[in-house]
Design a protein around this motif. Structure first.
Motif, PDB file in Angstrom:
ATOM      1  N   LYS A   1       0.842  -1.193   0.000  1.00 26.65           N
ATOM      2  CA  LYS A   1       0.000   0.000   0.000  1.00 26.65           C
ATOM      3  C   LYS A   1       0.881   1.249   0.000  1.00 26.65           C
ATOM      4  CE  LYS A   1      -3.494   2.735   0.160  1.00 26.65           C
ATOM      5  NZ  LYS A   1      -4.447   2.861  -0.965  1.00 26.65           N
ATOM      6  N   ARG A   2       0.628   2.069  -0.989  1.00 23.65           N
ATOM      7  CA  ARG A   2       1.384   3.302  -1.128  1.00 23.65           C
ATOM      8  C   ARG A   2       0.430   4.473  -0.929  1.00 23.65           C
ATOM      9  NH1 ARG A   2       6.090   4.666  -3.587  1.00 23.65           N
ATOM     10  NH2 ARG A   2       6.574   2.574  -4.330  1.00 23.65           N
TER      11      ARG A   2
ATOM     12  N   ASP B   1       3.798   9.377  -1.663  1.00 16.51           N
ATOM     13  CA  ASP B   1       5.209   8.986  -1.725  1.00 16.51           C
ATOM     14  C   ASP B   1       5.564   7.949  -0.671  1.00 16.51           C
ATOM     15  OD1 ASP B   1       5.626  10.752  -3.745  1.00 16.51           O
ATOM     16  OD2 ASP B   1       6.370  12.372  -2.453  1.00 16.51           O
ATOM     17  N   VAL B   2       4.632   7.720   0.246  1.00 20.66           N
ATOM     18  CA  VAL B   2       4.956   6.851   1.377  1.00 20.66           C
ATOM     19  C   VAL B   2       4.548   5.415   1.077  1.00 20.66           C
ATOM     20  CG1 VAL B   2       4.608   6.459   3.830  1.00 20.66           C
ATOM     21  CG2 VAL B   2       4.598   8.792   2.930  1.00 20.66           C
ATOM     22  N   LEU B   3       5.509   4.525   1.189  1.00 22.29           N
ATOM     23  CA  LEU B   3       5.221   3.106   1.027  1.00 22.29           C
ATOM     24  C   LEU B   3       4.906   2.564   2.424  1.00 22.29           C
ATOM     25  CD1 LEU B   3       5.141   0.965  -1.173  1.00 22.29           C
ATOM     26  CD2 LEU B   3       7.517   0.440  -0.654  1.00 22.29           C
ATOM     27  N   ALA B   4       3.617   2.469   2.735  1.00 20.08           N
ATOM     28  CA  ALA B   4       3.219   2.107   4.105  1.00 20.08           C
ATOM     29  C   ALA B   4       3.364   0.613   4.344  1.00 20.08           C
ATOM     30  CB  ALA B   4       1.784   2.552   4.369  1.00 20.08           C
ATOM     31  N   VAL B   5       3.008  -0.183   3.348  1.00 22.98           N
ATOM     32  CA  VAL B   5       3.122  -1.635   3.438  1.00 22.98           C
ATOM     33  C   VAL B   5       3.823  -2.098   2.165  1.00 22.98           C
ATOM     34  CG1 VAL B   5       1.884  -3.813   3.664  1.00 22.98           C
ATOM     35  CG2 VAL B   5       0.988  -1.768   4.778  1.00 22.98           C
TER      36      VAL B   5
ATOM     37  N   THR C   1      -2.221  -2.308   7.263  1.00 21.69           N
ATOM     38  CA  THR C   1      -2.425  -3.714   6.901  1.00 21.69           C
ATOM     39  C   THR C   1      -3.804  -4.191   7.351  1.00 21.69           C
ATOM     40  OG1 THR C   1      -0.064  -4.106   7.147  1.00 21.69           O
ATOM     41  CG2 THR C   1      -1.488  -6.045   7.159  1.00 21.69           C
ATOM     42  N   LEU C   2      -4.147  -3.864   8.604  1.00 22.83           N
ATOM     43  CA  LEU C   2      -5.443  -4.306   9.128  1.00 22.83           C
ATOM     44  C   LEU C   2      -6.584  -3.648   8.364  1.00 22.83           C
ATOM     45  CD1 LEU C   2      -4.756  -4.357  12.981  1.00 22.83           C
ATOM     46  CD2 LEU C   2      -4.585  -6.207  11.319  1.00 22.83           C
ATOM     47  N   ARG C   3      -6.403  -2.380   7.996  1.00 24.43           N
ATOM     48  CA  ARG C   3      -7.459  -1.681   7.246  1.00 24.43           C
ATOM     49  C   ARG C   3      -7.610  -2.262   5.834  1.00 24.43           C
ATOM     50  NH1 ARG C   3     -10.088   3.020   9.156  1.00 24.43           N
ATOM     51  NH2 ARG C   3      -9.596   3.157  11.356  1.00 24.43           N
TER      52      ARG C   3
ATOM     53  N   GLY D   1     -11.026  -4.207   4.292  1.00 24.88           N
ATOM     54  CA  GLY D   1     -11.689  -3.559   3.161  1.00 24.88           C
ATOM     55  C   GLY D   1     -11.869  -2.058   3.295  1.00 24.88           C
ATOM     56  N   LEU D   2     -11.199  -1.446   4.266  1.00 27.70           N
ATOM     57  CA  LEU D   2     -11.367   0.000   4.440  1.00 27.70           C
ATOM     58  C   LEU D   2     -10.393   0.777   3.582  1.00 27.70           C
ATOM     59  CD1 LEU D   2     -11.745  -0.191   8.293  1.00 27.70           C
ATOM     60  CD2 LEU D   2     -13.540   0.517   6.706  1.00 27.70           C
ATOM     61  N   VAL D   3      -9.264   0.140   3.285  1.00 22.51           N
ATOM     62  CA  VAL D   3      -8.228   0.763   2.463  1.00 22.51           C
ATOM     63  C   VAL D   3      -7.977  -0.173   1.286  1.00 22.51           C
ATOM     64  CG1 VAL D   3      -5.754   1.262   2.419  1.00 22.51           C
ATOM     65  CG2 VAL D   3      -7.154   2.099   4.313  1.00 22.51           C
ATOM     66  N   ALA D   4      -7.947   0.404   0.092  1.00 22.57           N
ATOM     67  CA  ALA D   4      -7.707  -0.409  -1.100  1.00 22.57           C
ATOM     68  C   ALA D   4      -6.205  -0.583  -1.284  1.00 22.57           C
ATOM     69  CB  ALA D   4      -8.313   0.274  -2.317  1.00 22.57           C
ATOM     70  N   PRO D   5      -5.713  -1.841  -1.316  1.00 22.80           N
ATOM     71  CA  PRO D   5      -4.273  -2.038  -1.468  1.00 22.80           C
ATOM     72  C   PRO D   5      -3.807  -1.604  -2.858  1.00 22.80           C
ATOM     73  CG  PRO D   5      -5.418  -4.139  -1.567  1.00 22.80           C
ATOM     74  CD  PRO D   5      -6.451  -3.105  -1.228  1.00 22.80           C
ATOM     75  N   THR D   6      -2.542  -1.178  -2.941  1.00 27.18           N
ATOM     76  CA  THR D   6      -1.962  -0.849  -4.236  1.00 27.18           C
ATOM     77  C   THR D   6      -1.790  -2.138  -5.036  1.00 27.18           C
ATOM     78  OG1 THR D   6      -0.833   0.974  -3.145  1.00 27.18           O
ATOM     79  CG2 THR D   6      -0.041   0.356  -5.346  1.00 27.18           C
ATOM     80  N   SER D   7      -1.335  -3.191  -4.339  1.00 23.31           N
ATOM     81  CA  SER D   7      -1.310  -4.523  -4.955  1.00 23.31           C
ATOM     82  C   SER D   7      -1.324  -5.564  -3.848  1.00 23.31           C
ATOM     83  CB  SER D   7      -0.068  -4.682  -5.842  1.00 23.31           C
ATOM     84  OG  SER D   7       1.087  -4.581  -5.053  1.00 23.31           O
ATOM     85  N   GLY D   8      -1.552  -6.811  -4.250  1.00 18.75           N
ATOM     86  CA  GLY D   8      -1.590  -7.895  -3.275  1.00 18.75           C
ATOM     87  C   GLY D   8      -2.999  -8.107  -2.747  1.00 18.75           C
TER      88      GLY D   8
END
Lengths: 311, 264
Positions: free
Chosen positions: A24-25, A28-32, A58-60, A64-71
């Motif tokens: 998850k980005r 500019d921040v790569l959070a996961v 990660t938990l979000r 389903g609260l946050v849409a992952p960039t990939s994975g």
């Protein structure tokens, strides 16, 4: 991993959680960053990492609260929004989740029970379960941090779910509350439920968790049973008038052990047992003044792992 | 481990969600404060129209005309100001108090949540509209004897009442949409008040040819108002469709932007 399957009569089923290549980005921040791990039913899993490591993100994503960039991240093989009546399958309490200060705890839970299709008769049950039975009619605005944590937990339990995802549930609890939470989580996992608990302090969950998933700057550092981490923390302290010779002898005889000289002249040997060290010294004819098993504080191991210099 | 969670889908999810949203409204005291505000606002409006001295050549239709009488009773539709702000708060409060997480955890199908919220606020707006009409009409009828006035347009009163209830319902829906799009509570309230009470009010009053197509102008249409110098707004049915169009368009836009937005 081999706990008994939950009984057929249980209304809930503990389901495994699976995170695969999650990234998850935020700008500019790569959070996961390409995170993968699994969480097994019937066990309490500690999801650990310093603040800002990406735990909440990660938990979000998982919920389903946050849409992952990939994975992907799934619960019993399904992504959250594909689960019909998800509150009956997964209960969660996340950080940065609030309450309307003017609404009573009871009404907060009634709203959630309506929205998620849970019988409203569960409301007083879960309030009692978390020890808020007498405070349900009060506005949440007057609640202490500890009471809010308990209310979050009550909300997570509302659907009697087989999976519990709790983000820093011990925050704001007093020691008595933490002890209560510990036994409560052990009890829930003992019933066959999947329990994932995040924390930024290992010592907080050390006595609660079976497994740990440790992340740092968005990446997996270690996933293992807690026991392995405890073993990792064990080492041998040995004192000799001739540390140089002993060090060479140990390095030659125990290639996997890491030998270090401490400030006060003793040697520490990790990944080795005292009898191995004693045997090497005896074989090399080196005089010993002290030989004992010691263990690093687990928190220190955790800090070393998450400092970023670990694999 | 069986792959499919064996939980039966619960029936009536849409109704449950509306019931949950209605309970959110009634379980805090704000709706009551707004209702008191509605009554005061309409009271001031009705009294002001009745007390306005009748001057020859005034651009405002006087109570001695049928248009002036309809304008008086149209004051009873004043609940729309409170309905749209309440609707906006319905969403911005969830963001401000971070309850949106719980809302979307309970029902991850966000479109359903948005539709339920707009439906619930539509109902609340309609109730406000109705309370406003009952109070406004009662006050107007009680005060009318102190002034020279044309005959009470009883048939139009029913239509104006219907227009007020519909208009307030749709304004509440618009409020939810604006709150969702703006997200910030203070910004949403300020923008709505400045728009409804100032910008739009001026355009509707002084540029009725344009203003009648705005939400406020369309509301004047369903309330059968007449503007300065006898300016006409859209006919009732056309005005109702314009209002419905605004609510539907903004509502759809709000639901669309909510669909994939990260809730953090």
């Amino acid at each position: 991993m081999t706990r008994s399957e939950p009984t057929e009569t249980a209304p809930w089923t503990g389901r495994p959680l699976e995170v695969r290549g999650l990234t998850k980005r935020f700008g500019d921040v790569l959070a996961v960053d390409d995170l993968s791990f699994e969480v097994s039913p019937g066990r309490v899993t500690g999801f650990l990492g310093p603040n800002g490591a990406g735990k909440t993100t990660t938990l979000r994503c998982l919920l389903g609260l946050v849409a992952p960039t990939s994975g992907t991240s799934t619960i019993g093989g399904r992504v959250y929004h594909e689960i019909p009546s998800p509150a009956l399958v997964v209960g969660s309490a996340l950080e940065a989740t609030g309450f309307h200060p003017g609404r009573s705890a009871r009404d907060h839970l009634r709203v959630l029970s309506r929205a998620s299709g849970v019988d409203e008769r569960r409301v007083p049950v879960v309030l009692d379960q978390v020890g808020l039975g007498g405070a349900g009619e009060r506005s949440v605005g007057g609640y202490s941090l500890g009471m809010r944590q308990r209310l979050q937990l009550a909300a997570a339990l509302l659907g009697d779910p087989g999976v519990l995802v709790l983000d820093e549930p011990a925050n704001g609890l007093d020691p008595e509350g933490i002890a209560w939470l510990r036994s409560f989580l052990r009890y829930l996992a003992g019933e066959g439920r999947t329990v994932l608990v995040s924390s930024h302090v290992l010592s907080e969950v050390e006595q609660t968790v079976d497994d740990v998933v440790i992340i740092s700057v968005g990446r997996l550092v270690r996933q293992c049973p807690l026991v392995e981490l405890t073993d990792h923390a064990a080492h041998v302290v040995v004192r000799t008038p001739d540390p140089g010779s002993l060090r060479s002898a140990l390095t030659a005889a125990l290639p996997e052990a890491a030998v270090a000289l401490t400030d006060d002249g003793a040697l520490t040997v990790s990944d080795a047992r005292p009898e191995q060290v004693g045997h090497v010294a005896h074989a090399a004819g080196i005089e010993l003044h002290e030989l004992r098993a010691a263990s690093t504080d687990l928190e220190e191991v955790f800090l070393t792992l998450t400092r970023g210099d670990a694999p | 481990m069986s792959a499919a969670p064996d939980v039966a889908p619960v029936r009536g999810a849409r109704q449950r969600l509306v019931a949950a949203e209605l309970l959110k409204v009634t379980s805090t005291r704000m709706w009551l404060g707004f209702l008191v505000g509605t009554v005061l606002y309409i009271g001031v409006g009705v009294v002001a129209v009745i007390l306005t001295p009748t001057q020859p050549g005034s651009p405002v239709p006087t109570l001695e005309t049928a248009a002036g009488m309809r304008n008086l009773f149209a004051q009873a539709g004043g609940a729309y100001v409170f309905a749209i702000v309440l609707g906006a708060l319905g969403m911005t409060q969830e963001l401000r108090h971070q309850t949106l997480t719980s809302t979307f955890l309970a029902e991850p199908r966000r479109n359903r949540v948005m539709v339920a919220k707009m439906t619930a606020y539509g109902v609340v707006g309609a109730v406000y509209g109705l309370v406003g009409v009952v109070f406004g009409y009662a006050l107007a009828l009680a005060l009318l004897p102190i002034k020279e006035h044309a005959e009470v347009p009883w048939t139009a009163l029913w239509q104006i009442a219907g227009g007020a209830v519909l208009g307030c319902a749709l304004f509440a829906v618009l409020g939810v949409a604006v709150g969702t799009l703006l997200r910030n509570q203070i910004a949403a309230i300020l923008l709505i008040l400045v728009w409804v009470l100032l910008v739009e009010a001026l355009v509707v009053a002084f540029l009725p040819a344009w203003g009648k197509w705005l939400p406020g102008g369309a509301l004047s249409g369903v309330l059968q108002s007449t503007g300065f110098g006898g300016a006409e707004y859209l006919p009732v049915w056309q005005a109702a469709l314009v209002l419905l169009g605004y609510a539907a368009a903004f509502g759809a836009l709000a639901a669309l932007t909510t669909q994939r937005r990260d809730v953090t």
